[in-house]
Design a protein around this motif. Structure first.
Motif, PDB file in Angstrom:
ATOM      1  N   GLU A 243      -3.161  12.298   7.960  1.00  0.00           N
ATOM      2  CA  GLU A 243      -3.803  12.244   9.284  1.00  0.00           C
ATOM      3  C   GLU A 243      -4.868  12.772   9.297  1.00  0.00           C
ATOM      4  O   GLU A 243      -5.100  14.100   9.254  1.00  0.00           O
ATOM      5  CB  GLU A 243      -2.512  12.766  10.191  1.00  0.00           C
ATOM      6  N   TRP A 244      -5.834  11.973   9.895  1.00  0.00           N
ATOM      7  CA  TRP A 244      -7.207  12.450  10.007  1.00  0.00           C
ATOM      8  C   TRP A 244      -7.448  12.576  11.742  1.00  0.00           C
ATOM      9  O   TRP A 244      -7.887  11.348  12.041  1.00  0.00           O
ATOM     10  CB  TRP A 244      -8.165  11.923   9.397  1.00  0.00           C
ATOM     11  N   LEU A 245      -7.297  13.478  12.551  1.00  0.00           N
ATOM     12  CA  LEU A 245      -7.343  13.467  13.857  1.00  0.00           C
ATOM     13  C   LEU A 245      -8.567  14.113  14.278  1.00  0.00           C
ATOM     14  O   LEU A 245      -8.674  15.227  14.278  1.00  0.00           O
ATOM     15  CB  LEU A 245      -5.888  14.014  14.203  1.00  0.00           C
ATOM     16  N   SER A 246      -9.543  13.422  15.111  1.00  0.00           N
ATOM     17  CA  SER A 246     -10.589  14.158  15.463  1.00  0.00           C
ATOM     18  C   SER A 246     -10.572  13.898  17.193  1.00  0.00           C
ATOM     19  O   SER A 246     -10.505  12.922  17.612  1.00  0.00           O
ATOM     20  CB  SER A 246     -11.937  13.317  15.191  1.00  0.00           C
TER      21      SER A 246
ATOM     22  N   GLY B 167       9.987   6.869   3.785  1.00  0.00           N
ATOM     23  CA  GLY B 167      10.093   7.940   2.717  1.00  0.00           C
ATOM     24  C   GLY B 167       8.725   8.343   2.380  1.00  0.00           C
ATOM     25  O   GLY B 167       8.563   9.157   1.504  1.00  0.00           O
ATOM     26  N   ARG B 168       7.535   8.017   3.264  1.00  0.00           N
ATOM     27  CA  ARG B 168       6.214   8.418   2.701  1.00  0.00           C
ATOM     28  C   ARG B 168       5.400   9.203   3.884  1.00  0.00           C
ATOM     29  O   ARG B 168       4.330   9.355   3.756  1.00  0.00           O
ATOM     30  CB  ARG B 168       5.539   6.968   2.822  1.00  0.00           C
ATOM     31  N   LEU B 169       6.160   9.868   4.818  1.00  0.00           N
ATOM     32  CA  LEU B 169       5.289  10.521   5.631  1.00  0.00           C
ATOM     33  C   LEU B 169       4.858  11.906   5.085  1.00  0.00           C
ATOM     34  O   LEU B 169       5.485  12.860   4.641  1.00  0.00           O
ATOM     35  CB  LEU B 169       6.506  11.302   7.001  1.00  0.00           C
ATOM     36  N   ASP B 170       3.529  12.211   5.183  1.00  0.00           N
ATOM     37  CA  ASP B 170       2.743  13.158   4.746  1.00  0.00           C
ATOM     38  C   ASP B 170       1.438  13.385   5.961  1.00  0.00           C
ATOM     39  O   ASP B 170       0.569  12.661   6.044  1.00  0.00           O
ATOM     40  CB  ASP B 170       2.003  12.720   3.490  1.00  0.00           C
TER      41      ASP B 170
ATOM     42  N   GLN C  45       6.667   7.234  12.511  1.00  0.00           N
ATOM     43  CA  GLN C  45       7.813   6.596  12.590  1.00  0.00           C
ATOM     44  C   GLN C  45       8.258   5.617  11.325  1.00  0.00           C
ATOM     45  O   GLN C  45       8.968   5.752  10.670  1.00  0.00           O
ATOM     46  CB  GLN C  45       8.199   5.923  13.958  1.00  0.00           C
ATOM     47  N   ALA C  46       6.992   4.844  11.223  1.00  0.00           N
ATOM     48  CA  ALA C  46       6.978   3.725  10.094  1.00  0.00           C
ATOM     49  C   ALA C  46       7.090   4.409   9.063  1.00  0.00           C
ATOM     50  O   ALA C  46       7.698   3.991   7.833  1.00  0.00           O
ATOM     51  CB  ALA C  46       5.974   2.941  10.221  1.00  0.00           C
ATOM     52  N   MET C  47       6.240   5.490   8.561  1.00  0.00           N
ATOM     53  CA  MET C  47       6.000   6.297   7.402  1.00  0.00           C
ATOM     54  C   MET C  47       7.377   7.127   7.074  1.00  0.00           C
ATOM     55  O   MET C  47       7.695   7.290   5.939  1.00  0.00           O
ATOM     56  CB  MET C  47       4.831   7.215   7.515  1.00  0.00           C
ATOM     57  N   GLN C  48       7.928   7.674   7.974  1.00  0.00           N
ATOM     58  CA  GLN C  48       9.057   8.422   7.647  1.00  0.00           C
ATOM     59  C   GLN C  48      10.360   7.437   7.282  1.00  0.00           C
ATOM     60  O   GLN C  48      10.852   7.924   6.272  1.00  0.00           O
ATOM     61  CB  GLN C  48       9.408   9.337   9.091  1.00  0.00           C
TER      62      GLN C  48
ATOM     63  N   TYR D 234       0.876  -1.096   0.002  1.00  0.00           N
ATOM     64  CA  TYR D 234       0.041   0.018   0.039  1.00  0.00           C
ATOM     65  C   TYR D 234       0.806   1.197  -0.014  1.00  0.00           C
ATOM     66  O   TYR D 234       2.077   1.314   0.620  1.00  0.00           O
ATOM     67  CB  TYR D 234      -1.003  -0.160   1.198  1.00  0.00           C
ATOM     68  N   ARG D 235       0.521   2.265  -0.933  1.00  0.00           N
ATOM     69  CA  ARG D 235       1.385   3.388  -0.899  1.00  0.00           C
ATOM     70  C   ARG D 235       1.134   4.613  -0.541  1.00  0.00           C
ATOM     71  O   ARG D 235       1.947   5.242   0.330  1.00  0.00           O
ATOM     72  CB  ARG D 235       1.286   3.816  -2.624  1.00  0.00           C
ATOM     73  N   ARG D 236      -0.423   4.976  -0.319  1.00  0.00           N
ATOM     74  CA  ARG D 236      -0.932   6.269   0.324  1.00  0.00           C
ATOM     75  C   ARG D 236      -1.778   5.593   1.576  1.00  0.00           C
ATOM     76  O   ARG D 236      -2.946   5.193   1.582  1.00  0.00           O
ATOM     77  CB  ARG D 236      -1.513   7.114  -0.640  1.00  0.00           C
ATOM     78  N   ILE D 237      -1.003   5.673   2.847  1.00  0.00           N
ATOM     79  CA  ILE D 237      -1.648   4.892   3.927  1.00  0.00           C
ATOM     80  C   ILE D 237      -2.196   6.086   4.839  1.00  0.00           C
ATOM     81  O   ILE D 237      -1.163   7.047   5.419  1.00  0.00           O
ATOM     82  CB  ILE D 237      -0.763   4.118   4.692  1.00  0.00           C
ATOM     83  N   ALA D 238      -3.310   6.187   5.158  1.00  0.00           N
ATOM     84  CA  ALA D 238      -3.999   7.298   6.159  1.00  0.00           C
ATOM     85  C   ALA D 238      -4.015   6.684   7.493  1.00  0.00           C
ATOM     86  O   ALA D 238      -4.149   5.363   7.846  1.00  0.00           O
ATOM     87  CB  ALA D 238      -5.284   7.722   5.725  1.00  0.00           C
ATOM     88  N   PHE D 239      -4.009   7.646   8.585  1.00  0.00           N
ATOM     89  CA  PHE D 239      -4.184   7.158   9.790  1.00  0.00           C
ATOM     90  C   PHE D 239      -5.293   8.066  10.513  1.00  0.00           C
ATOM     91  O   PHE D 239      -5.304   9.287  10.362  1.00  0.00           O
ATOM     92  CB  PHE D 239      -2.885   7.549  10.637  1.00  0.00           C
ATOM     93  N   ALA D 240      -6.290   7.460  10.950  1.00  0.00           N
ATOM     94  CA  ALA D 240      -7.463   8.037  11.425  1.00  0.00           C
ATOM     95  C   ALA D 240      -7.635   7.823  12.784  1.00  0.00           C
ATOM     96  O   ALA D 240      -7.605   6.553  13.221  1.00  0.00           O
ATOM     97  CB  ALA D 240      -8.688   7.678  10.490  1.00  0.00           C
TER      98      ALA D 240
END
Length: 354
Positions: A237-240, A230-233, A224-227, A201-207
């Motif tokens: 991140e969808w934080l509610s 090389g994919r940290l963006d 940490q894992a995304m960085q 998976y390439r574009r992994i969101a965190f909610a």
């Protein structure tokens, strides 16, 4: 009571049904002693289950106590013995199955050992926790179990100055003199994120919702894992701040899918959010995991029954509760604890949603 007195009481006839005390006062231990025709100390020992009291006397005392409706006063017992039979347990929510499982495990260990639990619900509010601690400590509990380490300085001072043994749960620390049972929330967050990365998976969101300290530790693990990959963006991140729920999970899934269709995996910080997301995917006709993978956290009831079954991080909350109770009982008895910081780990449960 002397042995001769015990023998005399044991040989005396069984008393007639106990006469209730005056309506104006509480039934006392002395009332039970008079009704059972024994001394107050014998009543006390019989109701505590001490083996030195003859079985027929125990039966007589228990019958009198039932007839009179006698309820022992734990506060008076604590004052008399400088010890309490109560353990205060502070958890964030009773509506979260995670903490219900933990609390159930704590009680299953403490009750057979003669301890009762005083439950305090903090609602993730440090000020509310501080007020609960202040109130509970007035009753001189035998021990404390608290959730995590995020609390006010005043609350920490209350715990430290009370002298009451305390065990922290759901997180661990190596700080000297602090006892804890839990696992690494950040490591768990990083591990599930790495699984998604490894599966292509390439574009992994965190909610996430609630945004309590343990949730933020999972966010840190994801970062940490995304960085490292090389994919940290941070746009992923969808934080509610809202409370975690099935409904919110469905809403977050719909928003992420609509705003960023390129997202091909979503890691939710709790299973109820992820379950809601899977239900929303069914409504929208979005195929999981073909179009978007969904992962959760905690392996709550029903996750294995979702369509498809939810991949998640299984957390050992029952084991944490049981281990914390055993650790606390050692501390309350003044025994040494070989492992003050107990990390029970976590398990990745990879089901059909990824």
């Amino acid at each position: 009571m002397s042995s001769s007195n015990v023998k005399k009481a044991a040989n005396s006839p069984v008393p007639s049904p106990a006469r209730r005390p005056r309506a104006s006062g509480r039934t006392t231990l002395a009332d039970v002693a008079q009704a059972a025709q024994v001394s107050p100390i014998t009543v006390s020992r019989a109701l505590r289950g001490e083996r030195a009291v003859a079985p027929d006397l125990v039966e007589r005392v228990q019958a009198a106590a039932r007839e009179l409706g006698y309820v022992p006063d734990p506060a008076a017992r604590a004052l008399a013995s400088s010890r309490s039979s109560h353990v205060a347990v502070l958890i964030p929510l009773l509506s979260n199955a995670l903490f219900v499982d933990l609390l159930d495990a704590v009680q299953r260990r403490l009750l057979p050992a003669g301890y009762q639990t005083l439950i305090g619900v903090t609602h993730y509010d440090p000020a509310e926790e501080e007020a609960l601690l202040s109130n509970f400590l007035l009753h001189r509990p035998a021990g404390l179990i608290v959730t995590g380490f995020d609390r006010t300085d005043a609350a920490r001072q209350l715990i430290e100055s009370s002298g009451v043994p305390c065990v922290h749960v759901m997180e661990t620390t190596q700080q000297d003199g602090v006892y804890s049972v839990g696992f690494s929330q950040s490591d768990a967050g990083a591990a599930m994120t790495q699984v998604l990365i490894d599966r292509g998976y390439r574009r992994i969101a965190f909610a996430a919702a609630q945004l309590d300290p343990r949730t933020l530790q999972r966010v840190q693990g994801y970062r940490q894992a995304m960085q490292a990959a090389g994919r940290l963006d941070h746009k992923l991140e969808w934080l509610s701040p809202e409370r975690s729920s099935l409904a919110l999970g469905g809403e977050l899934f719909e928003r992420i899918h609509a705003d960023d269709p390129a997202v091909d995996a979503i890691f939710f910080n709790n299973d109820d959010l992820a379950q809601g997301a899977l239900l929303a995917a069914l409504r929208l006709g979005v195929k999981v995991p073909e179009q978007v993978a969904v992962a959760g956290f905690n392996d709550l009831t029903g996750s294995d029954q979702m369509l498809p079954p939810l991949a998640t991080v299984r957390t050992p909350r029952s084991a944490i509760g049981a281990r914390a109770a055993v650790m606390l009982m050692k501390l309350m008895r003044g025994e040494a604890v070989a492992e003050p910081s107990s990390d029970l780990g976590f398990e990745l449960v990879l089901r059909g949603s990824v």
